[in-house]
Design an enzyme around this catalytic site. Structure first.
Site, PDB file in Angstrom:
ATOM      1  CB  VAL A   1     -13.384  -2.850   2.493  1.00  0.00           C
ATOM      2  CG1 VAL A   1     -12.812  -1.508   2.933  1.00  0.00           C
ATOM      3  CG2 VAL A   1     -14.340  -2.658   1.317  1.00  0.00           C
TER       4      VAL A   1
ATOM      5  N   GLY B   1      -4.241  -5.381   6.571  1.00  0.00           N
ATOM      6  CA  GLY B   1      -5.275  -4.469   7.026  1.00  0.00           C
ATOM      7  C   GLY B   1      -6.176  -5.019   8.108  1.00  0.00           C
TER       8      GLY B   1
ATOM      9  CG  ASP C   1      -5.316  -1.154   6.737  1.00  0.00           C
ATOM     10  OD1 ASP C   1      -5.297  -1.627   5.579  1.00  0.00           O
ATOM     11  OD2 ASP C   1      -4.291  -0.799   7.338  1.00  0.00           O
TER      12      ASP C   1
ATOM     13  CB  THR D   1      -0.816  -0.018   1.324  1.00  0.00           C
ATOM     14  OG1 THR D   1      -1.626  -1.179   1.370  1.00  0.00           O
ATOM     15  CG2 THR D   1      -1.675   1.205   1.524  1.00  0.00           C
TER      16      THR D   1
HETATM   17  N1  GLY Z   1      -3.201  -2.438   4.118  1.00  0.00           N
HETATM   18  C1  GLY Z   1      -3.797  -2.763   2.916  1.00  0.00           C
HETATM   19  C2  GLY Z   1      -4.829  -3.786   2.985  1.00  0.00           C
HETATM   20  O1  GLY Z   1      -4.793  -4.655   3.844  1.00  0.00           O
HETATM   21  O2  GLY Z   1      -5.720  -3.762   2.164  1.00  0.00           O
END
Ligand code: GLY
Length: 364
Positions: A238, A263, A240, A209
């Site tokens: 979805v 996330g 974090d 990310t």
């Molecule tokens: N940190 C990115 C995700 O887990 O979607």
């Protein structure tokens, strides 16, 4: 003596914000893939630009780069081979935020998140609604799946086997082959390095990310987090990144924080909000990040074997310009070697990588 404003804003126990530390300055920090983002954002800050303009322009570089397979165009897709993007933005001076999740076919989700913030009475739009909203504002639909990402998705699909080694996505005769030989036979035109990368991401789905946080010399702060999320995720998953308080949080009185990595584990500790509140209570950015990571470890009863199955990195920038990043693990093991975690910084003297603090240590 605590003054009335400090008491009301909850910043009374932040010594660095009470005059002891130097005043605000231009600082941008980002995840390790954000060196170019930091440079671009710093140019905008130095020209007197807004902090949110700066971080979004920075992150757009990664969103539009097909070689960053964790963000925007070229990101690794969901289990059906469709790229779905999540992003959030927060603007400190106006205390506003916007987000999109599971957005398809638009290269720059951070720009759409900003429009949600500026042009709607909502905070987050998802899926089909987010796409329609983006199109209403003139964004063009594009196929975000590059050939490289499609190859990795096919390798992942074809690597899924039952106990007999069978898969509907293989010819049934190749099961006894070792991964290398099997891959070379299936993808004869693809070079070794690309195949090795595809095998790595197929068997260790990344959650890379970009997070980028900025402070300017006027003391204003903003942040953005943008991602293609967990590779091979269930459609609609979805992470974090688009969730204010988890993947991103900015409090103009205290500081900003963000996250990259797995996330789900960040959501369970509301990481970015936790870090900013830790800084409000007087912790340094490093202490604040490590405390959030300690909460993640606690959720697994500090069981190292389960914690070893993922990583998480937090980034924190305080209003006085002090910053830090900390990861759950000291680094990743690649080809038997420990590769330490780092993050990107630009405080006016060019972008550089600095080491992350860490909670847990693994040896090569
Ligand atoms: N940190 C990115 C995700 O887990 O979607």
């Amino acid at each position: 003596m605590v003054n009335r404003r400090e008491w009301l804003m909850g910043t009374a126990c932040l010594p660095a914000l009470r005059g002891a530390a130097p005043g605000p300055r231009n600082v941008v920090i980002a995840s390790a893939n954000g060196l170019r983002a930091c440079t671009r954002a710093m140019e905008i800050l130095q020209a007197g630009g807004d902090t949110l303009d700066a971080v979004i322009a920075g992150v757009n570089i990664n969103e539009e780069d097909p070689e960053d397979t964790t963000v925007g165009y070229g990101g690794l897709p969901n289990e059906e081979g469709v790229v779905e993007l999540d992003a959030s933005v927060m603007h400190g001076p106006t205390r506003r935020c916007g987000a999109v999740a599971a957005l398809r076919n638009i290269k720059t989700p951070s720009k759409v998140a900003r429009l949600v913030m500026e042009r709607t009475d909502h905070v987050m739009l998802v899926g089909e609604g987010a796409l329609r909203f983006a199109k209403a504002h003139g964004f063009k639909e594009e196929d975000l799946l590059t050939e490289k990402a499609r190859l990795a998705w096919l390798v992942w699909k074809e690597s899924l086997r039952d106990r007999q080694g069978h898969s509907n996505w293989s010819d049934g005769l190749d099961a006894p082959l070792k991964p290398g030989a099997w891959l070379r036979r299936k993808f004869p035109g693809v070079d070794e390095a690309t195949l090795a990368w595809a095998w790595e991401v197929a068997t260790n789905p990344p959650t890379g990310t970009i997070n980028c946080l900025a402070l300017n010399a006027r003391g204003e702060m903003s942040g953005v987090t943008s991602t293609s999320g967990l590779a091979w995720k269930i459609p609609g998953r979805v992470g974090d990144s688009p969730l204010p308080g988890a993947g991103l949080w900015v409090d103009q009185d205290v500081g900003a924080a963000g996250s990259t990595g797995r996330g789900e584990e960040n959501i369970r500790v509301a990481g970015a909000h936790t870090i900013v509140e830790n800084m409000r209570r007087g912790m340094s950015p490093k202490e604040a990040c490590l405390d959030a990571l300690e909460r993640v470890a606690r959720n697994f009863q500090h069981d190292r074997s389960r914690l070893a199955r993922f990583d998480l990195v937090f980034y924190a920038l305080r209003k006085d310009g002090e910053y830090a990043a900390a990861s759950l693990w000291n680094g990743t093991i690649r080809e038997g070697k420990l590769v330490p975690r780092r993050f990107a910084v630009n405080d006016g003297a060019g972008s550089r990588l600095e080491p992350c603090a860490f909670l847990l240590e693994r040896k090569a």
